[in-house]
Design a protein around this motif. Structure first.
Motif, mmCIF file in Angstrom:
data_model
loop_
_atom_site.group_PDB
_atom_site.id
_atom_site.type_symbol
_atom_site.label_atom_id
_atom_site.label_comp_id
_atom_site.label_asym_id
_atom_site.label_seq_id
_atom_site.Cartn_x
_atom_site.Cartn_y
_atom_site.Cartn_z
ATOM 1 N N HIS A 12 48.447 31.008 49.672
ATOM 2 C CA HIS A 12 47.167 31.589 50.086
ATOM 3 C C HIS A 12 46.601 32.528 49.036
ATOM 4 O O HIS A 12 45.682 33.296 49.317
ATOM 5 C CB HIS A 12 47.344 32.340 51.409
ATOM 6 N N THR A 13 47.181 32.503 47.848
ATOM 7 C CA THR A 13 46.735 33.376 46.765
ATOM 8 C C THR A 13 46.561 32.543 45.506
ATOM 9 O O THR A 13 46.857 31.347 45.490
ATOM 10 C CB THR A 13 47.778 34.483 46.467
ATOM 11 N N SER A 14 46.144 33.196 44.457
ATOM 12 C CA SER A 14 46.024 32.513 43.160
ATOM 13 C C SER A 14 47.299 32.678 42.336
ATOM 14 O O SER A 14 47.356 32.274 41.186
ATOM 15 C CB SER A 14 44.828 33.081 42.386
ATOM 16 N N TYR A 15 48.324 33.285 42.960
ATOM 17 C CA TYR A 15 49.572 33.538 42.242
ATOM 18 C C TYR A 15 50.538 32.377 42.405
ATOM 19 O O TYR A 15 50.594 31.734 43.448
ATOM 20 C CB TYR A 15 50.224 34.832 42.730
ATOM 21 N N ASP A 16 51.335 32.150 41.391
ATOM 22 C CA ASP A 16 52.327 31.086 41.383
ATOM 23 C C ASP A 16 53.588 31.528 42.115
ATOM 24 O O ASP A 16 53.924 32.707 42.113
ATOM 25 C CB ASP A 16 52.657 30.733 39.923
ATOM 26 N N LYS A 17 54.287 30.590 42.692
ATOM 27 C CA LYS A 17 55.532 30.863 43.422
ATOM 28 C C LYS A 17 56.602 31.503 42.539
ATOM 29 O O LYS A 17 57.490 32.189 43.011
ATOM 30 C CB LYS A 17 56.053 29.545 44.003
ATOM 31 N N ASN A 75 41.202 45.682 47.310
ATOM 32 C CA ASN A 75 41.759 46.461 48.429
ATOM 33 C C ASN A 75 43.027 45.839 48.994
ATOM 34 O O ASN A 75 43.678 46.443 49.842
ATOM 35 C CB ASN A 75 40.738 46.590 49.564
ATOM 36 N N LEU A 76 43.348 44.624 48.581
ATOM 37 C CA LEU A 76 44.523 43.925 49.108
ATOM 38 C C LEU A 76 45.478 43.614 47.960
ATOM 39 O O LEU A 76 45.158 42.822 47.083
ATOM 40 C CB LEU A 76 44.105 42.627 49.814
ATOM 41 N N ASP A 77 46.634 44.259 47.995
ATOM 42 C CA ASP A 77 47.682 43.987 47.011
ATOM 43 C C ASP A 77 48.729 43.079 47.632
ATOM 44 O O ASP A 77 48.834 42.972 48.858
ATOM 45 C CB ASP A 77 48.333 45.291 46.549
ATOM 46 N N TYR A 78 49.513 42.446 46.783
ATOM 47 C CA TYR A 78 50.551 41.522 47.238
ATOM 48 C C TYR A 78 51.880 41.861 46.579
ATOM 49 O O TYR A 78 51.924 42.282 45.428
ATOM 50 C CB TYR A 78 50.217 40.077 46.826
ATOM 51 N N ILE A 79 52.943 41.614 47.327
ATOM 52 C CA ILE A 79 54.279 41.503 46.755
ATOM 53 C C ILE A 79 54.827 40.186 47.284
ATOM 54 O O ILE A 79 54.990 40.024 48.505
ATOM 55 C CB ILE A 79 55.214 42.666 47.148
ATOM 56 N N LEU A 80 55.049 39.258 46.394
ATOM 57 C CA LEU A 80 55.570 37.952 46.802
ATOM 58 C C LEU A 80 57.077 38.028 47.014
ATOM 59 O O LEU A 80 57.717 39.028 46.689
ATOM 60 C CB LEU A 80 55.208 36.898 45.766
#
Length: 179
Positions: free
Chosen positions: A57-62, A87-92
Motif C-alpha cells: 500500500h506504499t511506494s516502498y519495496d518489501k 503527516n504519515l510515516d511508516y516503519i515496515l
C-alpha cells in the motif's frame, strides 16, 4: 469515530484479527490515512513479521529495512527505519526473521514503541493474526485500543468465542470489532 472523538494524543492502536485474510492491513492503512488528515504526526508500523503486507500500500519495496532489522541489528538507528512521508510515516516489517515472537516480545521493541508513542499523535500497528501465533500479545500494556477485523463469509463464527476470551481475560485492551 472512536479515535476522532478523543482529544488526547499519543495513542497506540493495534489492528489484528484471528486468521490471515480478514483485512487487517487494509484497515490499518485506511485508518492511518484518515488520521493523517486531522493529526500532524501519524505512524503506521508493519508488525506482521511473518507475512508483511504494508509495503503493498506504499511506494516502498518489501526489502526496505524495518522492525526486525532494527531489533536484530545493533548498528541501526530509529532514523534508519522510519520512512518519512508528510503527516504519515511508516516503519515496515523488514527482513522476515526465523523468530518473530522473540523479536516482538523483546525489550528493544517495547522501548521503541514507548519512545515513538511520545513522538507521534497516533501509532497504528498492523499485527499478525492472534489466533494462530502469539506475536501480537506482547505489547498489550502499550496499546490504547484494539481494532479486531472479522470478515463476512471468511471468519468462522466459532472464532467469536476466542475473541470473547481475549476480551474477558484483558489480553487485548479496548477491543472494537470491525466487520
Amino acid at each position: 469515530f472512536i479515535l476522532f472523538g478523543q482529544n488526547k494524543k499519543n495513542y497506540c492502536v493495534l489492528v489484528t484479527s484471528s486468521v490471515k485474510g480478514e483485512g487487517k492491513t487494509l484497515i490499518s492503512v485506511s485508518m492511518a490515512n484518515l488520521l493523517k488528515e486531522r493529526f500532524s504526526k501519524v505512524l503506521l508500523i508493519g508488525a506482521d513479521l511473518r507475512n508483511p503486507q504494508i509495503h503493498r500500500h506504499t511506494s516502498y519495496d518489501k526489502s526496505v529495512q524495518g522492525i526486525s532489522d532494527y531489533i536484530f541489528k545493533k548498528d541501526l538507528s530509529l532514523d534508519d527505519i522510519i520512512l518519512k512521508s508528510g503527516n504519515l510515516d511508516y516503519i515496515l516489517s523488514g527482513t522476515i526473521p526465523p523468530n518473530p515472537i522473540e523479536l516482538l516480545n523483546s525489550d528493544k521493541y517495547k522501548n521503541l514503541v514507548k519512545k515513538l508513542k511520545n513522538d507521534y499523535d497516533y501509532i497504528i500497528i498492523d499485527s499478525a493474526p492472534c489466533l494462530l501465533v502469539a506475536d501480537t500479545l506482547g505489547l498489550t500494556d502499550l496499546i490504547d485500543y484494539t481494532f479486531y477485523a472479522i470478515r463476512s463469509n471468511h471468519t468462522d463464527k466459532k472464532i467469536m468465542n476466542f475473541i470473547e476470551e481475549m476480551h474477558v481475560n484483558d489480553k487485548l485492551p479496548n477491543i472494537n470489532l470491525i466487520l
